[in-house]
Design an enzyme around this catalytic site. Sequence first.
Site, PDB file in Angstrom:
ATOM      1  N   ILE A 207       0.840  -1.210   0.000  1.00 18.69           N
ATOM      2  CA  ILE A 207       0.000   0.000   0.000  1.00 18.69           C
ATOM      3  C   ILE A 207       0.875   1.261   0.000  1.00 18.69           C
ATOM      4  O   ILE A 207       0.520   2.281  -0.600  1.00 18.69           O
ATOM      5  CB  ILE A 207      -1.015  -0.009   1.171  1.00 18.69           C
ATOM      6  CG1 ILE A 207      -2.039   1.139   1.033  1.00 18.69           C
ATOM      7  CG2 ILE A 207      -0.329   0.094   2.520  1.00 18.69           C
ATOM      8  CD1 ILE A 207      -3.065   0.902  -0.030  1.00 18.69           C
TER       9      ILE A 207
ATOM     10  N   SER B  20      11.128   0.196   8.170  1.00 14.09           N
ATOM     11  CA  SER B  20      10.566  -1.037   7.634  1.00 14.09           C
ATOM     12  C   SER B  20      11.591  -2.143   7.808  1.00 14.09           C
ATOM     13  O   SER B  20      12.800  -1.900   7.710  1.00 14.09           O
ATOM     14  CB  SER B  20      10.235  -0.857   6.152  1.00 14.09           C
ATOM     15  OG  SER B  20       9.516  -1.984   5.676  1.00 14.09           O
ATOM     16  N   ARG B  21      11.100  -3.350   8.065  1.00 10.75           N
ATOM     17  CA  ARG B  21      12.045  -4.450   8.200  1.00 10.75           C
ATOM     18  C   ARG B  21      12.454  -4.983   6.822  1.00 10.75           C
ATOM     19  O   ARG B  21      13.482  -5.588   6.665  1.00 10.75           O
ATOM     20  CB  ARG B  21      11.463  -5.568   9.066  1.00 10.75           C
ATOM     21  CG  ARG B  21      11.968  -5.449  10.501  1.00 10.75           C
ATOM     22  CD  ARG B  21      11.302  -6.449  11.407  1.00 10.75           C
ATOM     23  NE  ARG B  21       9.856  -6.190  11.466  1.00 10.75           N
ATOM     24  CZ  ARG B  21       9.013  -6.878  12.231  1.00 10.75           C
ATOM     25  NH1 ARG B  21       9.449  -7.877  12.975  1.00 10.75           N
ATOM     26  NH2 ARG B  21       7.735  -6.587  12.250  1.00 10.75           N
TER      27      ARG B  21
ATOM     28  N   LYS C   3      -6.355   2.847   7.270  1.00 12.55           N
ATOM     29  CA  LYS C   3      -7.553   2.212   7.797  1.00 12.55           C
ATOM     30  C   LYS C   3      -7.310   0.727   8.034  1.00 12.55           C
ATOM     31  O   LYS C   3      -6.512   0.151   7.313  1.00 12.55           O
ATOM     32  CB  LYS C   3      -8.735   2.408   6.846  1.00 12.55           C
ATOM     33  CG  LYS C   3      -8.527   1.713   5.471  1.00 12.55           C
ATOM     34  CD  LYS C   3      -9.675   0.934   4.927  1.00 12.55           C
ATOM     35  CE  LYS C   3      -9.839  -0.456   5.412  1.00 12.55           C
ATOM     36  NZ  LYS C   3     -10.293  -1.439   4.394  1.00 12.55           N
TER      37      LYS C   3
ATOM     38  N   ASP D 247     -13.625  -6.149   6.287  1.00 13.76           N
ATOM     39  CA  ASP D 247     -12.416  -5.449   5.827  1.00 13.76           C
ATOM     40  C   ASP D 247     -12.744  -4.600   4.595  1.00 13.76           C
ATOM     41  O   ASP D 247     -12.478  -3.394   4.590  1.00 13.76           O
ATOM     42  CB  ASP D 247     -11.281  -6.452   5.554  1.00 13.76           C
ATOM     43  CG  ASP D 247     -10.029  -5.757   5.034  1.00 13.76           C
ATOM     44  OD1 ASP D 247      -9.283  -5.209   5.847  1.00 13.76           O
ATOM     45  OD2 ASP D 247      -9.835  -5.733   3.800  1.00 13.76           O
TER      46      ASP D 247
END
Lengths: 311, 311
Positions: B17, B39-40, B93, B171
């Site tokens: 996303i 971020s990993r 969201k 969702d």
Amino acid sequence: MTSSQKIALALAGVGKIARDQHIPSCEEGRDFDIKAAISRNGKIEGAENFESYDAFLENRKDIRAISLCTPPEVRFDMAKKAIAAGLDVLMEKPPAATMGEAQALAEMAEMAGVVLFATWHSRFANGVEPAREWLSTKKITSVTITWKEDVRRWHPGQAWIWEAGGFGVFDPGINALSILTAIIPGQTIVEKASLAFPSNRQQPIAASLKMRSAAGAPISAEFDWRQEGPQTWDIVVETDKGTLRLAKGGAELYIDGKLTVEGPDREYARIYTRFAELVRARKSDADYQPLRLVADAFLTGERHEVEAFIE
Amino acid sequence: MTSSQKIALALAGVGKIARDQHIPSCEEGRDFDIKAAISRNGKIEGAENFESYDAFLENRKDIRAISLCTPPEVRFDMAKKAIAAGLDVLMEKPPAATMGEAQALAEMAEMAGVVLFATWHSRFANGVEPAREWLSTKKITSVTITWKEDVRRWHPGQAWIWEAGGFGVFDPGINALSILTAIIPGQTIVEKASLAFPSNRQQPIAASLKMRSAAGAPISAEFDWRQEGPQTWDIVVETDKGTLRLAKGGAELYIDGKLTVEGPDREYARIYTRFAELVRARKSDADYQPLRLVADAFLTGERHEVEAFIE
């Protein structure tokens, strides 16, 4: 204040809870005078009795406060009409069937300038306010709630508690959550929940919650309706300065094992004292955190099926 | 405003996303400059990349705003830490896993004086704001939501959506509810809900809701994840002055069958424009009504079992 300054009150829903608690509390108290009753079955002596809610609203515009003791499913529409008519409203627990209804009522009451009192009777048990005060100077390290009772004994024949929206074991469990949220500050978070549904029922017969306080303390709750023999309604709070225990649904308070507060049940007497204060101060008291915790448990909970429940 | 006045932004969670929407929207927009990424797995070129969230907080105190694009389960702790560090926060969201988390974040942000923007991307679809405006002068008589898609196509291999807290068909359904609550005023109430759980899953694959608007209009919603062939994301609103239809998840607006608004997708561009406005005005935008409707559907819904879902 003289007795002539009592607040005129209407009472809707003349059933068991009204007869056992609301009516005696008003009669023994010095704040309210029940001038009207609305009920399809029951009547209150000395009050004007209506079968129709609309007829009451039409004919007794002199009465400016109402206590709603009807079953949950009709309460929302009654509350809306009362607020629209400018009445101050006291509601039995739970204050609504959903968070949406609850928030809608709070917004309507604010817009209309009326007082809304969403009661949680367990918060008025003898030990609760002293517990809150004692805890306010301690660091809470954990909370353990054990609420185990026999549904056959306390809810015989009440089919609605098993239907969608009936809350199941959260019907008593919400009393524990109302005490919890009264004695510890901030928003409590549901981290995990496990709900046990009998194979033939829409609502859980048991639930296990892992929560966390705003300050980070772990809180566990075990709700079970399958408890035969001794019944348990206990909340144990461990702190940096000792252990607090509320027993018998908040009626008794123990500090480090020593009984500190007990006495006869005064929950509803205190509710009406509080309602009078709110009416006179033009303030609402509508805290929906207990209902929100139940909604979050349903939202986030794992479901598993258990043995059918045959009453 | 010159480009030198862009707001320095950190972005946490460099996944699909972020790459598809957040990063291009920032790069094409004139409001934000991504100065750090956490971020990993993923990295953002031109930004300082961190694997550790705490290391970012420690080392880049010059950055005062963050966009959280991580999966829901880690977002709450990240948001808490960001708020505690005084950062303005944009959240993907859903804004939280529970109403409790959502309310806690709103309270924390208010106390800390930071901006919290709980985004609902569907609210920024082309047709939504024109729909709200058109409806604001009409009397709504009914709303019908039809949100039917193929879960195998849109959520391949996403095991977490079927787990406790994963929301299942809500969702996507929460996108419809976010549009609904943007185009009609007041608190919408869930009156009845029916949830279809596959026998091997913790979350519903379909849901049917009966709701009512604050003004009393009936609202129905059908969410279904078993739709093969054409996919439907439609909201039809009947009014006293004609019929409004939002199609394709709000991308197209029809009035009485005539296409009135369409165009390329600008949801995330508008989200970042809005975030910049909020940051500059020091205002939060955290409306949890869509999440509340889902919680109420779980709280009050009837459950029934349907065929096992095998991906």
